[in-house]
Design a protein around this motif. Structure first.
Motif, PDB file in Angstrom:
ATOM      1  N   ALA A 197      83.411  25.386  14.046  1.00 39.02           N
ATOM      2  CA  ALA A 197      83.507  24.893  15.773  1.00 39.02           C
ATOM      3  C   ALA A 197      82.099  24.174  16.046  1.00 39.02           C
ATOM      4  N   ARG A 198      82.107  23.268  16.725  1.00 43.38           N
ATOM      5  CA  ARG A 198      81.023  22.326  17.324  1.00 43.38           C
ATOM      6  C   ARG A 198      81.275  22.213  19.007  1.00 43.38           C
ATOM      7  N   SER A 228      83.929  29.609  22.426  1.00 43.04           N
ATOM      8  CA  SER A 228      84.761  30.849  22.458  1.00 43.04           C
ATOM      9  C   SER A 228      85.099  30.956  20.690  1.00 43.04           C
ATOM     10  N   GLN A 229      85.551  29.982  20.347  1.00 38.91           N
ATOM     11  CA  GLN A 229      85.881  29.928  18.850  1.00 38.91           C
ATOM     12  C   GLN A 229      84.655  30.075  17.995  1.00 38.91           C
ATOM     13  N   SER A 230      83.440  29.537  18.448  1.00 34.17           N
ATOM     14  CA  SER A 230      82.360  29.685  17.682  1.00 34.17           C
ATOM     15  C   SER A 230      81.776  30.977  17.708  1.00 34.17           C
ATOM     16  N   ASP A 231      81.932  31.709  18.957  1.00 36.36           N
ATOM     17  CA  ASP A 231      81.355  32.943  19.036  1.00 36.36           C
ATOM     18  C   ASP A 231      82.208  33.901  18.011  1.00 36.36           C
ATOM     19  N   ALA A 267      85.336  17.924  29.449  1.00 35.75           N
ATOM     20  CA  ALA A 267      83.770  18.337  28.863  1.00 35.75           C
ATOM     21  C   ALA A 267      83.665  19.910  29.044  1.00 35.75           C
ATOM     22  N   ALA A 268      83.801  20.297  30.161  1.00 38.07           N
ATOM     23  CA  ALA A 268      83.699  21.814  30.452  1.00 38.07           C
ATOM     24  C   ALA A 268      84.806  22.655  29.789  1.00 38.07           C
ATOM     25  N   GLY A 269      86.097  21.972  29.799  1.00 33.59           N
ATOM     26  CA  GLY A 269      86.724  23.125  29.208  1.00 33.59           C
ATOM     27  C   GLY A 269      86.730  23.077  27.706  1.00 33.59           C
ATOM     28  N   GLU A 270      86.529  21.908  27.044  1.00 33.64           N
ATOM     29  CA  GLU A 270      86.370  21.839  25.868  1.00 33.64           C
ATOM     30  C   GLU A 270      84.844  22.623  25.005  1.00 33.64           C
ATOM     31  N   TYR A 271      84.134  22.640  26.058  1.00 33.14           N
ATOM     32  CA  TYR A 271      82.882  23.158  25.381  1.00 33.14           C
ATOM     33  C   TYR A 271      83.285  25.105  25.801  1.00 33.14           C
ATOM     34  N   VAL A 282      79.266  21.248  21.521  1.00 35.44           N
ATOM     35  CA  VAL A 282      78.926  19.921  22.296  1.00 35.44           C
ATOM     36  C   VAL A 282      79.583  18.836  21.565  1.00 35.44           C
ATOM     37  N   VAL A 283      79.727  18.474  20.360  1.00 39.30           N
ATOM     38  CA  VAL A 283      80.358  17.574  19.926  1.00 39.30           C
ATOM     39  C   VAL A 283      81.940  17.415  20.530  1.00 39.30           C
ATOM     40  N   ALA A 284      82.607  18.331  20.627  1.00 41.54           N
ATOM     41  CA  ALA A 284      83.874  18.516  21.302  1.00 41.54           C
ATOM     42  C   ALA A 284      83.708  18.165  22.660  1.00 41.54           C
ATOM     43  N   ALA A 285      82.886  18.565  23.358  1.00 43.94           N
ATOM     44  CA  ALA A 285      82.697  18.389  24.563  1.00 43.94           C
ATOM     45  C   ALA A 285      82.329  16.902  25.010  1.00 43.94           C
ATOM     46  N   LEU A 286      81.674  16.614  24.391  1.00 43.66           N
ATOM     47  CA  LEU A 286      81.096  14.902  24.460  1.00 43.66           C
ATOM     48  C   LEU A 286      81.825  14.080  24.211  1.00 43.66           C
ATOM     49  N   THR A 287      82.803  14.245  23.179  1.00 41.36           N
ATOM     50  CA  THR A 287      83.854  13.538  22.614  1.00 41.36           C
ATOM     51  C   THR A 287      85.010  13.313  23.615  1.00 41.36           C
ATOM     52  N   SER A 288      85.238  14.585  23.978  1.00 36.85           N
ATOM     53  CA  SER A 288      86.370  14.699  25.010  1.00 36.85           C
ATOM     54  C   SER A 288      86.168  13.845  26.449  1.00 36.85           C
ATOM     55  N   ALA A 289      84.904  14.266  26.913  1.00 39.58           N
ATOM     56  CA  ALA A 289      84.307  13.519  28.276  1.00 39.58           C
ATOM     57  C   ALA A 289      84.557  11.870  27.876  1.00 39.58           C
ATOM     58  N   LEU A 290      84.002  11.474  26.712  1.00 40.39           N
ATOM     59  CA  LEU A 290      83.799  10.102  26.741  1.00 40.39           C
ATOM     60  C   LEU A 290      85.113   9.298  26.350  1.00 40.39           C
TER      61      LEU A 290
END
Length: 231
Positions: free
Chosen positions: A143-144, A73-76, A64-68, A146-154
């Motif tokens: 890039a999203r 960074s991509q979003s920035d 989750a942390a890594g994806e976020y 939060v979605v990427a972080a939650l999806t990866s963690a779950l």
């Protein structure tokens, strides 16, 4: 009377599908490798289970942390490009119009028609037009974090539960073999499902995922056995 032709393109799934497949794959491989490594060095089921659960929790949080961080960074970068494009549209509208028209000319559209298309797009939503054609950005690819972080963690947690379940049901004397075989089957299923959802070659994706999973588990099992015998 004409009917609108609706198409559901597979690329619209790329945002969540990549994170989901990566998370589930890492969940299975990391947890199974950890369990196999610990089981090769210890025969205590409680120790193996604790190690597996700890690996699942730590891995899910790490994913989750890594994806976020990565997707943020991509979003920035995307936002910085959009800000620069907004400034250029405000200070150099004619140059931006010509740039947009050139995009269509380079793709075979006659220059007069390309200029009319550019005019229409600039009037409708100039920033969206330039973001799509100049920067390659759209709502599908944005890039999203939060979605990427939650999806990866779950999905990591779901993937990790598969080899963990084998610790609870398999006899200790065949635990390494049971976890390994079951995890390879889970990986093969994941590869097939991911390929199906993404429209890729199912056999190729299944073999690729299964091979690297088997390699990781074999390596950690060897290390676990080495340290177990040394102790």
């Amino acid at each position: 009377m004409s009917r609108l032709h609706h198409e559901n393109h597979l690329v619209s799934r790329i945002g969540w599908l990549r994170a989901a497949v990566l998370g589930a794959n890492d969940g299975i491989v990391s947890t199974a490798s950890l369990i196999v490594g610990v089981a090769s060095a210890s025969s205590e089921s409680s120790e193996i289970l604790v190690a597996g659960v700890a690996g699942m929790v730590a891995g899910a949080m790490s994913m989750a942390a890594g994806e976020y961080v990565s997707v943020s960074s991509q979003s920035d970068t995307e936002q910085a490009d959009l800000a620069r494009e907004t400034q250029e549209l405000a200070t150099q509208p004619e140059a931006e119009r010509e740039e947009l028209a050139r995009f269509y000319v380079n793709r075979g559209v006659e220059i007069e028609l390309a200029e009319r298309v550019a005019d229409q797009l600039m009037k409708n939503n100039a920033l969206e037009a330039h973001a799509r054609h100049e920067l390659g950005l759209s709502e599908i690819t944005t890039a999203r974090p939060v979605v990427a972080a939650l999806t990866s963690a779950l999905t990591f947690a779901v993937g990790a539960m598969m080899p963990l379940g084998m610790v609870l049901v398999a006899p200790s004397h065949i635990l390494v073999m049971a976890v390994s075989i079951a995890s390879l089957l889970f990986l093969a299923l994941l590869g097939a499902v991911g390929a199906r959802a993404g429209g890729a070659n199912i056999l190729k994706a299944t073999v690729r995922v299964t091979f690297w999973g088997a390699f990781a588990m074999a390596l950690t099992a060897g290390i676990g056995a080495l340290f177990g015998s040394a102790g």
